[in-house]
Design a protein around this motif. Structure first.
Motif, PDB file in Angstrom:
ATOM      1  N   ASN A   1       0.852  -1.181   0.000  1.00  0.00           N
ATOM      2  CA  ASN A   1       0.000   0.000   0.000  1.00  0.00           C
ATOM      3  C   ASN A   1       0.894   1.238   0.000  1.00  0.00           C
ATOM      4  N   VAL A   2       0.510   2.230  -0.783  1.00  0.00           N
ATOM      5  CA  VAL A   2       1.263   3.484  -0.857  1.00  0.00           C
ATOM      6  C   VAL A   2       0.343   4.619  -0.429  1.00  0.00           C
ATOM      7  N   GLN A   3       0.790   5.405   0.539  1.00  0.00           N
ATOM      8  CA  GLN A   3      -0.008   6.508   1.070  1.00  0.00           C
ATOM      9  C   GLN A   3       0.759   7.815   0.925  1.00  0.00           C
ATOM     10  N   TYR A   4       0.048   8.852   0.451  1.00  0.00           N
ATOM     11  CA  TYR A   4       0.644  10.166   0.223  1.00  0.00           C
ATOM     12  C   TYR A   4       0.019  11.175   1.180  1.00  0.00           C
ATOM     13  N   PHE A   5       0.848  11.938   1.854  1.00  0.00           N
ATOM     14  CA  PHE A   5       0.372  12.986   2.757  1.00  0.00           C
ATOM     15  C   PHE A   5       0.769  14.340   2.183  1.00  0.00           C
ATOM     16  N   SER A   6      -0.218  15.240   2.075  1.00  0.00           N
ATOM     17  CA  SER A   6       0.020  16.548   1.476  1.00  0.00           C
ATOM     18  C   SER A   6      -0.539  17.651   2.354  1.00  0.00           C
ATOM     19  N   GLU A   7       0.042  18.827   2.210  1.00  0.00           N
ATOM     20  CA  GLU A   7      -0.411  20.009   2.942  1.00  0.00           C
ATOM     21  C   GLU A   7      -0.489  21.173   1.967  1.00  0.00           C
ATOM     22  N   ASN A   8      -1.692  21.721   1.826  1.00  0.00           N
ATOM     23  CA  ASN A   8      -1.915  22.810   0.879  1.00  0.00           C
ATOM     24  C   ASN A   8      -1.420  22.447  -0.518  1.00  0.00           C
ATOM     25  N   GLY A   9      -1.640  21.193  -0.898  1.00  0.00           N
ATOM     26  CA  GLY A   9      -1.249  20.732  -2.221  1.00  0.00           C
ATOM     27  C   GLY A   9       0.201  20.330  -2.347  1.00  0.00           C
ATOM     28  N   GLN A  10       0.994  20.530  -1.292  1.00  0.00           N
ATOM     29  CA  GLN A  10       2.411  20.203  -1.334  1.00  0.00           C
ATOM     30  C   GLN A  10       2.654  18.828  -0.697  1.00  0.00           C
ATOM     31  N   LEU A  11       3.317  17.954  -1.432  1.00  0.00           N
ATOM     32  CA  LEU A  11       3.617  16.621  -0.924  1.00  0.00           C
ATOM     33  C   LEU A  11       4.602  16.711   0.229  1.00  0.00           C
ATOM     34  N   ARG A  12       4.272  16.048   1.345  1.00  0.00           N
ATOM     35  CA  ARG A  12       5.126  16.081   2.532  1.00  0.00           C
ATOM     36  C   ARG A  12       5.729  14.712   2.871  1.00  0.00           C
ATOM     37  N   LEU A  13       4.984  13.638   2.598  1.00  0.00           N
ATOM     38  CA  LEU A  13       5.465  12.314   2.982  1.00  0.00           C
ATOM     39  C   LEU A  13       4.834  11.246   2.101  1.00  0.00           C
ATOM     40  N   ILE A  14       5.656  10.273   1.709  1.00  0.00           N
ATOM     41  CA  ILE A  14       5.158   9.050   1.068  1.00  0.00           C
ATOM     42  C   ILE A  14       5.488   7.893   1.994  1.00  0.00           C
ATOM     43  N   ARG A  15       4.477   7.123   2.337  1.00  0.00           N
ATOM     44  CA  ARG A  15       4.677   5.942   3.184  1.00  0.00           C
ATOM     45  C   ARG A  15       4.325   4.702   2.359  1.00  0.00           C
ATOM     46  N   HIS A  16       5.321   3.853   2.150  1.00  0.00           N
ATOM     47  CA  HIS A  16       5.150   2.659   1.320  1.00  0.00           C
ATOM     48  C   HIS A  16       5.317   1.419   2.198  1.00  0.00           C
ATOM     49  N   THR A  17       4.230   0.706   2.407  1.00  0.00           N
ATOM     50  CA  THR A  17       4.241  -0.509   3.219  1.00  0.00           C
ATOM     51  C   THR A  17       4.030  -1.707   2.294  1.00  0.00           C
ATOM     52  N   TYR A  18       4.887  -2.737   2.416  1.00  0.00           N
ATOM     53  CA  TYR A  18       4.779  -3.867   1.497  1.00  0.00           C
ATOM     54  C   TYR A  18       5.404  -5.127   2.098  1.00  0.00           C
ATOM     55  N   ASN A  19       5.110  -6.253   1.472  1.00  0.00           N
ATOM     56  CA  ASN A  19       5.740  -7.516   1.856  1.00  0.00           C
ATOM     57  C   ASN A  19       6.050  -8.316   0.597  1.00  0.00           C
ATOM     58  N   GLU A  20       7.066  -9.159   0.700  1.00  0.00           N
ATOM     59  CA  GLU A  20       7.488  -9.981  -0.435  1.00  0.00           C
ATOM     60  C   GLU A  20       7.613 -11.434   0.005  1.00  0.00           C
ATOM     61  N   TYR A  21       6.965 -12.315  -0.728  1.00  0.00           N
ATOM     62  CA  TYR A  21       7.044 -13.763  -0.494  1.00  0.00           C
ATOM     63  C   TYR A  21       6.730 -14.147   0.948  1.00  0.00           C
ATOM     64  N   SER A  22       5.977 -13.362   1.640  1.00  0.00           N
ATOM     65  CA  SER A  22       5.499 -13.594   3.004  1.00  0.00           C
ATOM     66  C   SER A  22       6.601 -13.625   4.068  1.00  0.00           C
ATOM     67  N   HIS A  23       7.872 -13.577   3.655  1.00  0.00           N
ATOM     68  CA  HIS A  23       8.965 -13.618   4.637  1.00  0.00           C
ATOM     69  C   HIS A  23       9.624 -12.258   4.839  1.00  0.00           C
ATOM     70  N   HIS A  24       9.216 -11.281   4.076  1.00  0.00           N
ATOM     71  CA  HIS A  24       9.841  -9.964   4.153  1.00  0.00           C
ATOM     72  C   HIS A  24       8.756  -8.886   4.259  1.00  0.00           C
ATOM     73  N   ASP A  25       8.838  -8.083   5.304  1.00  0.00           N
ATOM     74  CA  ASP A  25       7.916  -6.956   5.493  1.00  0.00           C
ATOM     75  C   ASP A  25       8.734  -5.672   5.580  1.00  0.00           C
ATOM     76  N   ALA A  26       8.172  -4.590   5.070  1.00  0.00           N
ATOM     77  CA  ALA A  26       8.909  -3.331   5.078  1.00  0.00           C
ATOM     78  C   ALA A  26       7.956  -2.144   5.070  1.00  0.00           C
ATOM     79  N   THR A  27       8.437  -1.050   5.647  1.00  0.00           N
ATOM     80  CA  THR A  27       7.768   0.244   5.525  1.00  0.00           C
ATOM     81  C   THR A  27       8.838   1.280   5.217  1.00  0.00           C
ATOM     82  N   ASP A  28       8.699   1.930   4.072  1.00  0.00           N
ATOM     83  CA  ASP A  28       9.639   2.960   3.644  1.00  0.00           C
ATOM     84  C   ASP A  28       8.965   4.320   3.754  1.00  0.00           C
TER      85      ASP A  28
END
Length: 220
Positions: free
Chosen positions: A88-115
């Motif tokens: 899942n990818v989530q974008y946070f913005s303020e007054n139209g300006q991008l402030r943060l991208i949060r990317h949460t994902y997993n691969e092959y069920s053995h790897h989890d990550a949040t960038d």
């Protein structure tokens, strides 16, 4: 007659005073609103310049505070790439300006990550990776016991160049009575290498900023 005239003048003055008091109250309210709009916590003031590590820390704290108080707009989408990688990818913005991208994902069920990609003026100033890989714990007596290898990376960026890089590694075990907590594990200073791969991932996520529907693979 003179008494009647006195009361007429009295009530006339009273009415004028009440009207004046109401006007003062309304003016005070307007001043309070105007003051709130011009608060030092305004975005332009808080994120005006990022030239030092201290500036990065202040901007980072500001964005997290805004998100915690639901003061930013957000959009998101999900994806599932052939069952191999999903997230899942989530974008946070303020007054139209991008402030943060949060990317949460997993691969092959053995790897989890949040960038996390913290952004100002379309450029990165702080990146935080929180990644975990798990496997069965061969040292434990319980056959279903697992261990998690956790790696956290922090990149401080000024003028598109990394100025400080930190790494934190620790292991948790399901069979252990006590496990290390991230907040109590010290960061280690590591050499800053090229951020090109980080930038490539960031550019890919920015391309999908206005994505509304789910995707199969991000790279498609």
């Amino acid at each position: 007659m003179r008494l009647l005239l006195y009361f007429m003048v009295f009530f006339s003055l009273l009415s004028c005073r009440e009207k004046s008091d109401t006007t003062v109250a309304e003016d005070s309210t307007l001043e309070a609103v105007a003051g709130a709009e011009e608060s030092p916590a305004d975005t332009a003031a808080t994120l005006s310049a990022i030239n030092t590590i201290e500036d990065i820390e202040e901007a980072y704290a500001y964005v997290l505070s805004k998100i915690e108080h639901h003061s930013m707009d957000s959009t998101s989408f999900g994806y599932n790439c052939h069952g191999e990688k999903q997230g899942n990818v989530q974008y946070f913005s303020e007054n139209g300006q991008l402030r943060l991208i949060r990317h949460t994902y997993n691969e092959y069920s053995h790897h989890d990550a949040t960038d996390h990609y913290f952004v100002k003026d379309s450029s990165l100033y702080f990146v935080f990776f929180d990644r975990m890989s798990w496997s069965f714990d061969s040292q434990a007596k319980e056959p279903e016991a697992v261990k998690e290898e956790i790696t956290e990376n922090r990149f401080y960026i000024v003028d598109n160049q990394p100025v400080r890089c930190l790494e934190k590694k620790f292991t948790t075990r399901s069979a252990a009575a006590n496990n290390p907590r991230s907040a109590l594990v010290a960061n280690k200073e590591v050499g800053c290498t090229s951020l090109e791969l980080v930038r490539e991932n960031f550019r890919l996520l920015v391309q999908h900023r206005h994505q509304q529907d789910s995707l199969s693979c991000l790279e498609d």
